[in-house]
Design an enzyme around this catalytic site. Structure first.
Site, short mmCIF file in Angstrom:
data_model
loop_
_atom_site.label_atom_id
_atom_site.label_comp_id
_atom_site.label_asym_id
_atom_site.label_seq_id
_atom_site.Cartn_x
_atom_site.Cartn_y
_atom_site.Cartn_z
N HIS A 98 0.85 -1.19 0.00
CA HIS A 98 0.00 0.00 0.00
C HIS A 98 0.89 1.24 0.00
O HIS A 98 1.97 1.24 0.60
CB HIS A 98 -0.91 -0.01 1.24
N GLU A 165 -3.93 2.18 -7.14
CA GLU A 165 -4.33 3.23 -6.22
C GLU A 165 -3.45 4.45 -6.45
O GLU A 165 -2.35 4.54 -5.88
CB GLU A 165 -4.18 2.77 -4.77
N GLY A 171 -7.64 9.19 0.11
CA GLY A 171 -7.93 10.01 1.28
C GLY A 171 -8.42 11.41 0.97
O GLY A 171 -8.54 12.23 1.87
N SER A 210 -10.52 7.11 -3.06
CA SER A 210 -11.74 7.93 -3.00
C SER A 210 -12.96 7.30 -3.67
O SER A 210 -13.80 8.00 -4.23
CB SER A 210 -11.48 9.34 -3.55
P1 13P Z 1 -9.87 6.05 0.49
O1 13P Z 1 -10.95 5.20 -0.10
O2 13P Z 1 -10.16 6.51 1.88
O3 13P Z 1 -9.45 7.15 -0.45
O4 13P Z 1 -8.58 5.10 0.67
C1 13P Z 1 -8.22 4.32 -0.41
C2 13P Z 1 -7.19 3.35 0.01
O5 13P Z 1 -6.05 3.72 0.28
C3 13P Z 1 -7.58 1.94 0.14
O6 13P Z 1 -6.48 1.11 0.33
#
Ligand code: 13P
Length: 251
Positions: A98, A165, A171, A210
């Site tokens: 991640h 991602e 976030g 998001s």
């Molecule tokens: P958000 O959905 O809060 O943007 O986070 C995404 C994420 O990092 C999932 O691993």
């Protein structure tokens, strides 16, 4: 979408307490029959993996971990948790690489690949995360960064999932355009095909960053998107179930 069963995964990150595991039970009730058509996964903090797995042992919600040690064998590694321990605790998947681990903990592709390999050895399915930063996107380096992360981080064999991602989309409130998501997913599949040939068609590639109940169904409709990795909107059953029920396979 071919033979690829959708996977919608919730990454709770460092959120929640034991009492919040009740959300998982509520989620199972709300999604009903969709739970057999879509693999639904919750990755709570390590402290709660075993109780989450026990509480949900009758299904349909799968439980996973958020990270694991690169060491397969038991060893003197204070604070580390091995993939075999998570498997023993009832986990089925583990998120590795991640961006929060790559950025805050300095994890490299080499380490991420070792963790993914340890996961496979323990019988878990690793979800290998890749994605560019805003600076890399602005510099026109998305394809270069993402393909090199994929080549460097995925295990050489065994079943795994890739999650795209974009770091800048995590976030916050913005996501890439649907065309940009399609483009990067196609690039990831091409990169996998160069290494694994036709098997790449069976590999699931998730979008994360998001995802929320409002944008999920249009993202799920994008060619090559096999599901999502969801952060904030996976914490409450009401939001996460709306995302899951927005998938075409849920109908
Ligand atoms: P958000 O959905 O809060 O943007 O986070 C995404 C994420 O990092 C999932 O691993």
């Amino acid at each position: 979408m071919g033979s690829r069963k959708p996977l919608i995964a919730g990454n709770w990150k460092m959120h929640g307490r034991a009492a919040d595991l009740a959300e998982i039970g509520a989620l199972a009730e709300t999604i009903g029959a969709a739970g057999s058509k879509i693999d639904v996964l919750i990755c709570p903090p390590a402290a709660f993996v075993q109780s989450a797995a026990w509480q949900n042992r009758a299904g349909p919600i799968l439980i996973g971990a958020q990270d694991c040690s690169p060491n397969a064998a038991d060893a003197a590694r204070t604070g580390e948790i091995s993939a075999a321990m998570f498997a023993d605790a009832g986990a089925r998947y583990v998120i590795v690489g991640h961006s929060e681990r790559r950025q805050i903990h300095g994890e490299t592709d080499v380490l991420v690949r070792q963790k993914a390999g340890a996961a496979i050895e323990a019988g878990l399915t690793p979800i290998v995360c890749v994605g560019e930063t805003q600076a890399e996107r602005s510099a026109g380096r998305v394809a270069e960064i993402v393909s090199s992360q994929v080549r460097g981080s995925v295990p050489g064999q065994g079943a795994f999932v890739v999650a795209y991602e974009p770091v800048w989309a995590i976030g916050g409130s913005s996501t890439p355009t649907l065309a940009e998501i399609a483009e990067v997913h196609a690039l990831i599949r091409e990169t996998l095909a160069a290494q694994f040939g036709g098997q790449a068609n069976d590999m699931r590639i998730l979008y994360g960053g998001s995802v929320n109940p409002k944008n999920a169904s249009e993202i799920f409709a994008v060619d090559g998107v096999d599901g999502a990795l969801v952060g904030r909107a996976s914490l409450k059953a009401a939001d996460f179930s709306a995302i899951i029920l927005g998938h075409p396979a849920a109908a």
